[in-house]
Write a protein that holds these residues in place. Structure first.
Motif, PDB file in Angstrom:
ATOM      1  N   LEU A 116       0.817  -1.215   0.000  1.00  0.00           N
ATOM      2  CA  LEU A 116       0.000   0.000   0.000  1.00  0.00           C
ATOM      3  C   LEU A 116       0.850   1.264   0.000  1.00  0.00           C
ATOM      4  CD1 LEU A 116      -2.785  -1.003   2.527  1.00  0.00           C
ATOM      5  CD2 LEU A 116      -3.072  -0.570   0.095  1.00  0.00           C
ATOM      6  N   SER A 117       2.023   1.237   0.670  1.00  0.00           N
ATOM      7  CA  SER A 117       2.730   2.484   0.931  1.00  0.00           C
ATOM      8  C   SER A 117       4.009   2.652   0.120  1.00  0.00           C
ATOM      9  CB  SER A 117       3.057   2.578   2.424  1.00  0.00           C
ATOM     10  OG  SER A 117       3.965   1.560   2.774  1.00  0.00           O
ATOM     11  N   GLN A 118       4.480   1.603  -0.570  1.00  0.00           N
ATOM     12  CA  GLN A 118       5.745   1.754  -1.286  1.00  0.00           C
ATOM     13  C   GLN A 118       5.562   1.548  -2.784  1.00  0.00           C
ATOM     14  OE1 GLN A 118       9.278   0.215   0.326  1.00  0.00           O
ATOM     15  NE2 GLN A 118       8.517   0.212   2.424  1.00  0.00           N
ATOM     16  N   ARG A 119       6.644   1.827  -3.522  1.00  0.00           N
ATOM     17  CA  ARG A 119       6.581   1.686  -4.980  1.00  0.00           C
ATOM     18  C   ARG A 119       6.856   0.227  -5.350  1.00  0.00           C
ATOM     19  NH1 ARG A 119       9.622   6.215  -4.174  1.00  0.00           N
ATOM     20  NH2 ARG A 119      11.504   5.126  -4.766  1.00  0.00           N
ATOM     21  N   VAL A 120       5.779  -0.481  -5.653  1.00  0.00           N
ATOM     22  CA  VAL A 120       5.908  -1.884  -6.018  1.00  0.00           C
ATOM     23  C   VAL A 120       5.356  -2.077  -7.434  1.00  0.00           C
ATOM     24  CG1 VAL A 120       5.808  -2.832  -3.681  1.00  0.00           C
ATOM     25  CG2 VAL A 120       3.701  -2.404  -4.923  1.00  0.00           C
ATOM     26  N   GLY A 121       5.800  -3.129  -8.080  1.00  0.00           N
ATOM     27  CA  GLY A 121       5.326  -3.432  -9.421  1.00  0.00           C
ATOM     28  C   GLY A 121       4.875  -4.870  -9.516  1.00  0.00           C
ATOM     29  N   VAL A 122       4.134  -5.176 -10.587  1.00  0.00           N
ATOM     30  CA  VAL A 122       3.752  -6.558 -10.862  1.00  0.00           C
ATOM     31  C   VAL A 122       4.233  -6.920 -12.266  1.00  0.00           C
ATOM     32  CG1 VAL A 122       1.752  -6.632  -9.333  1.00  0.00           C
ATOM     33  CG2 VAL A 122       1.477  -5.837 -11.686  1.00  0.00           C
ATOM     34  N   LEU A 123       4.302  -8.207 -12.534  1.00  0.00           N
ATOM     35  CA  LEU A 123       4.754  -8.668 -13.844  1.00  0.00           C
ATOM     36  C   LEU A 123       3.591  -8.669 -14.842  1.00  0.00           C
ATOM     37  CD1 LEU A 123       6.927 -11.670 -12.645  1.00  0.00           C
ATOM     38  CD2 LEU A 123       7.786  -9.564 -13.665  1.00  0.00           C
ATOM     39  N   ARG A 124       3.871  -8.237 -16.048  1.00  0.00           N
ATOM     40  CA  ARG A 124       2.931  -8.307 -17.173  1.00  0.00           C
ATOM     41  C   ARG A 124       1.524  -7.827 -16.823  1.00  0.00           C
ATOM     42  NH1 ARG A 124       5.114 -13.604 -20.431  1.00  0.00           N
ATOM     43  NH2 ARG A 124       7.263 -12.945 -20.285  1.00  0.00           N
ATOM     44  N   ASP A 125       1.473  -6.600 -16.328  1.00  0.00           N
ATOM     45  CA  ASP A 125       0.213  -5.980 -15.939  1.00  0.00           C
ATOM     46  C   ASP A 125      -0.762  -5.938 -17.112  1.00  0.00           C
ATOM     47  OD1 ASP A 125      -1.440  -4.770 -14.150  1.00  0.00           O
ATOM     48  OD2 ASP A 125      -0.694  -2.737 -14.544  1.00  0.00           O
ATOM     49  N   GLU A 126      -0.208  -5.815 -18.335  1.00  0.00           N
ATOM     50  CA  GLU A 126      -1.049  -5.603 -19.518  1.00  0.00           C
ATOM     51  C   GLU A 126      -1.932  -6.811 -19.844  1.00  0.00           C
ATOM     52  OE1 GLU A 126       2.164  -5.834 -19.367  1.00  0.00           O
ATOM     53  OE2 GLU A 126       3.004  -7.047 -20.984  1.00  0.00           O
ATOM     54  N   TYR A 127      -1.667  -7.967 -19.227  1.00  0.00           N
ATOM     55  CA  TYR A 127      -2.506  -9.133 -19.496  1.00  0.00           C
ATOM     56  C   TYR A 127      -3.817  -9.088 -18.722  1.00  0.00           C
ATOM     57  CZ  TYR A 127       1.065 -11.553 -22.195  1.00  0.00           C
ATOM     58  OH  TYR A 127       1.944 -11.915 -23.163  1.00  0.00           O
ATOM     59  N   GLY A 128      -3.932  -8.171 -17.779  1.00  0.00           N
ATOM     60  CA  GLY A 128      -5.179  -8.026 -17.036  1.00  0.00           C
ATOM     61  C   GLY A 128      -5.486  -9.157 -16.078  1.00  0.00           C
TER      62      GLY A 128
END
Lengths: 156, 257
Positions: B230-242
């Protein structure tokens, strides 16, 4: 009614009833759309419990601490205190009943998982003291000189 | 039938049909959310902390009875080397089961590659595992209802029901599924469901000496994983796949696939 139109219809109805009967016996009663709906939750509910009952092999440091508290205390002050016991000593399974003794991995290959010198400028790997395994006392076990529980070079 | 009547009837039918469809849509998501609002498992990977020792891969294979010598694994660690000229070199020998012990990068049939030290701009490790997506593509394609999502967000495979067709292995955008060479069914990471359900840690997270891997409850605001997400800069893999993954990464580069 002996009619060439009706007879195949009865055959089809009989097959359909047969399939439905087979399905009623074959498909478990708890199979169906569960909490997550049809798209993502269509399954046999009791399988969740089957996965929950899968046997654990790694028991964790607290389990080791129940008997080997002296070793844990020694380790905690040293650099290697962050490494879980079972990484080198092997998974506990049902130790001390089965297996009675764990096989300790003292191989060079285990130590150089962290201590082979690599160039990794954007990883904490760069901060770990490293050696070139091809040049550093090749063929000898690390534990002959370094104490794995307290690897400090001053205390060597 | 007069044209006027036809148009009138059509309008009434279309209106009636659209009402019933939207009514169904309205009920389902509410029911989904009400099922278990307290627990949703999520995973956090800190790529800075990962040193590529591969103890997580070894622990996972032992814990979950994945054949040790077979070239299949539920979790793995990739090494990325980004050169100063922008080239990206990557390797993952045996899924990093034995850790990274050499500067040589395994390029499969092209042999081993050594990137000279002064050409390296960035180099880091990325641990990977099943993302336990909120809308998993692998579950949607299963033709028999053998793979599914639990109410607490874990994607599992029913080994007694799987027919081994391999649709889910093809359907996963992250390539985390494989064919189990002994069980002869599709297999994947379970978030160590048997361990986390009893309050424990996953085998990979427990084996990590540097806390690069953490599991937690995304619905609990006091959970350390939820707080970080919630509070930090995190990412996920292949967001574009939904697929809405539930494995979050700290320090994710755009070069990571």
């Amino acid at each position: 009614m002996k009619n060439h139109v009706w007879r195949p219809l009865f055959v089809v109805i009989a097959i359909a009833i047969g399939i439905l009967l087979f399905r009623a016996f074959y498909v478990p009663s708890d199979f169906g759309s569960q909490e997550q709906g049809y798209t993502f939750g269509y399954h046999r509910l009791s399988n969740e419990q089957e996965w929950k009952d899968y046997p654990e092999k790694y028991k964790g440091n607290d389990y080791c601490n129940e008997c080997h508290d002296d070793k844990i205390e020694e380790l905690e002050s040293a650099h290697h205190g962050t490494i879980p016991c079972e990484n080198c000593h092997g998974a506990a399974f049902d130790h001390p009943d089965d297996p009675e003794k764990l096989t300790i991995d003292r191989s060079r290959e285990l130590c150089i998982r962290c201590h082979a010198k690599l160039t990794m400028p954007s990883s904490d790997r760069n901060d770990i003291p490293g050696i070139d395994p091809a040049k550093h006392n090749q063929g000898e076990e690390c534990s002959e000189c370094h104490n794995p529980h307290n690897p400090s070079l001053e205390d060597m | 039938m007069k044209r006027r009547d036809f148009l009138k009837n059509t309008a009434v039918f279309v209106a009636g049909a659209s009402v019933s469809v939207s009514a169904l849509d309205f009920i389902t998501p509410k029911e989904l959310f009400a099922a278990n609002p307290q627990l949703k498992w999520g995973f956090l990977v800190d790529t800075h902390k990962c040193v590529g020792c591969g103890f997580c891969v070894k622990a996972c294979k032992t814990e979950n009875d994945i054949p040790y010598e077979a070239n299949v694994t539920r979790t793995w660690v990739e090494r990325y080397v980004i050169k100063k000229d922008g080239d990206v070199v990557m390797d993952c020998p045996k899924g990093a089961r034995d850790g990274y012990t050499t500067k040589l990068l395994d390029q499969n049939h092209s042999g081993m590659l050594l990137v000279p030290e002064d050409e390296i701009a960035q180099a880091f490790f990325v641990p990977k595992l099943c993302n336990h997506c909120t809308t998993p593509a692998c579950v949607q394609v299963c033709p028999v209802g053998a793979t599914y999502q639990t109410a607490d967000g874990v994607v599992l495979v029913d080994r007694s029901w799987c027919i081994g067709c391999g649709y889910c292995i093809m359907g996963c955008p992250y390539g985390v599924r494989f064919f189990h060479p002994v069980e002869h069914v599709a297999d994947k990471c379970t978030f160590c469901y048997h361990r986390i359900s009893k309050g424990g840690d996953t085998a990979c997270a427990q084996a990590c000496p540097f806390d690069a891997r953490q599991i937690g409850n995304l619905k609990d605001p006091n959970d350390p994983v939820a707080q970080t997400v919630l509070s930090q800069r995190v990412g996920v893999l292949r967001d574009e796949y939904g697929t809405k993954p539930n494995v979050y990464y700290i320090g994710l580069n755009k070069e990571v696939r």
